[in-house]
Design an enzyme around this catalytic site. Structure first.
Site, short mmCIF file in Angstrom:
data_model
loop_
_atom_site.label_atom_id
_atom_site.label_comp_id
_atom_site.label_asym_id
_atom_site.label_seq_id
_atom_site.Cartn_x
_atom_site.Cartn_y
_atom_site.Cartn_z
N GLY A 174 -56.21 -47.73 -23.50
CA GLY A 174 -57.60 -47.90 -23.10
C GLY A 174 -57.86 -48.51 -21.74
O GLY A 174 -59.02 -48.69 -21.36
N ASP A 225 -46.74 -51.96 -26.21
CA ASP A 225 -45.97 -50.76 -25.90
C ASP A 225 -45.95 -49.93 -27.17
O ASP A 225 -45.28 -50.26 -28.15
CB ASP A 225 -44.55 -51.15 -25.49
N SER A 246 -54.12 -31.41 -25.93
CA SER A 246 -54.18 -30.95 -24.54
C SER A 246 -54.22 -29.43 -24.53
O SER A 246 -53.61 -28.78 -25.40
CB SER A 246 -52.95 -31.44 -23.77
N TYR A 270 -43.75 -32.92 -23.19
CA TYR A 270 -45.18 -33.23 -23.29
C TYR A 270 -45.94 -32.12 -24.01
O TYR A 270 -46.70 -32.37 -24.94
CB TYR A 270 -45.76 -33.45 -21.90
#
Length: 269
Positions: free
Chosen positions: A35, A84, A163, A176
Site C-alpha cells: 500500500g 515482507d 494483470s 510474473y
C-alpha cells in the site's frame, strides 16, 4: 502518437475528484497489501477517504510515511505495518498487529506484486520460487489469515489483483505472467469455498497503469504507441481508475458479484 505522460504520476491527486461515495465502507476494516506506492497508495487514500479503517503493509517504510503525511484529514488515520509478504509468518504477524488496531478485517485487497522483467534463460529454480512468492503465494495466505474475521462478521470481500499481461501474451517476464494467470484460478476456487459464508472473492485485472515506477522504468514513446493501438480509450490509465473499481467491489453495492474478473484497461483485451 499520444504525448508521453508527466515525469511523475504522483502529480495526480491521491483521490479521484469524481469518485463515488459508498456508505457501507464507513468504519469497515480494510487490509491492503503493497500500500505504500503505485496503485497501492491510491487504494489506501481512496478507502481512507471513504471513512474506512485502513491498514496496509509494505516494505517501503519511507514511502509509507510520506503517504500518511499527504493524506490530509480523514475519519480514521490509516495504520501501517512493515511486512515482507514473501515471509508468510511475518504476514500472519502483520495481520494480527493490524487486526488489533482495526478490529476484524472485512475487506482484503491483495494488491502487492513485482513485475520486474526477466528473460527465460535467466530464470533459476530459486528465482522462480521468489517470483511466485511475491506475485501469487501471499494472496492465498493473506486470504487464509482473514477468513476467520469475515466468517465472524457474517461476510466480507476479498479482491485479488491480476494483470492483462498474460492475456496479451506479453513476453519478457514469464514468472510474473504465470503468477498473474494463476491469480484468476485462485479467485474462482476461493469464491466457491468462501461463498457459503457470504464472502465474495473477485479479481481486478488492470491494464498498463501509469505509476511512478512504470513511467520511470518502462514507459517510452514506443510503449505509448503500443498502448494507443491497444486501448479503445486512448487515455492514460491511472491508479485512481483501479482504486475506484476496488471501492465498488469492497462495498455492499457489489453484494452479488463473486468469482468474477473486473478488467480495467481502457478496452485493451
Amino acid at each position: 502518437m499520444s504525448s508521453l505522460p508527466p515525469a511523475h504520476a504522483s502529480a495526480e491527486p491521491l483521490v479521484a475528484a469524481n469518485g463515488g461515495q459508498y456508505p457501507s465502507l464507513v468504519d469497515r476494516a480494510v487490509l491492503i497489501t503493497g500500500g505504500a506506492t503505485g496503485i497501492g497508495e491510491s487504494l489506501v487514500a481512496h478507502f481512507a477517504q471513504q471513512g474506512a479503517r485502513v491498514g496496509f503493509v509494505d516494505i517501503a517504510d519511507a514511502a509509507a510515511a510520506d503517504l500518511l503525511g499527504r493524506l490530509g484529514e480523514v475519519r480514521h488515520t490509516p495504520v501501517y505495518a512493515h511486512c515482507d509478504l514473501t515471509d508468510i509468518d511475518a504476514l500472519r504477524h502483520a495481520v494480527d498487529t493490524l487486526r488489533a488496531s482495526l478490529g476484524p478485517i472485512s475487506v482484503l485487497v491483495n494488491n502487492a506484486a513485482n513485475d520486474v522483467r526477466h528473460a527465460v534463460d535467466t530464470v533459476t529454480s530459486t528465482s522462480w520460487d521468489a517470483g511466485i512468492a511475491v506475485n501469487l503465494k501471499h494472496q492465498f495466505f493473506a486470504a487464509q489469515a482473514v477468513i476467520g474475521d469475515m466468517k465472524q462478521l457474517g461476510g466480507g470481500s476479498i479482491i485479488n489483483f491480476g494483470s492483462i499481461s498474460w492475456k496479451l501474451k506479453q513476453g519478457g517476464m514469464p514468472v510474473y505472467t504465470t503468477s498473474k494467470a494463476a491469480v484468476q484460478g485462485l479467485t474462482r476456487s476461493l469464491a466457491r469455498d468462501f461463498g457459503p459464508f457470504n464472502v465474495r472473492v473477485n479479481t481486478i485485472v488492470p491494464g498498463w497503469v501509469m505509476t511512478d515506477k512504470q513511467i520511470r522504468l518502462w514507459v517510452d514513446a514506443t510503449s505509448k504507441d503500443e498502448i494507443a493501438r491497444g486501448q479503445c480509450i486512448n487515455r492514460d490509465l491511472m491508479p485512481a481508475d483501479i482504486a475506484c473499481m476496488a471501492l465498488f467491489l469492497a462495498a455492499d453495492d457489489s453484494r452479488m458479484c463473486t468469482a468474477q474478473d473486473f478488467v480495467v484497461d481502457g478496452g485493451w483485451v
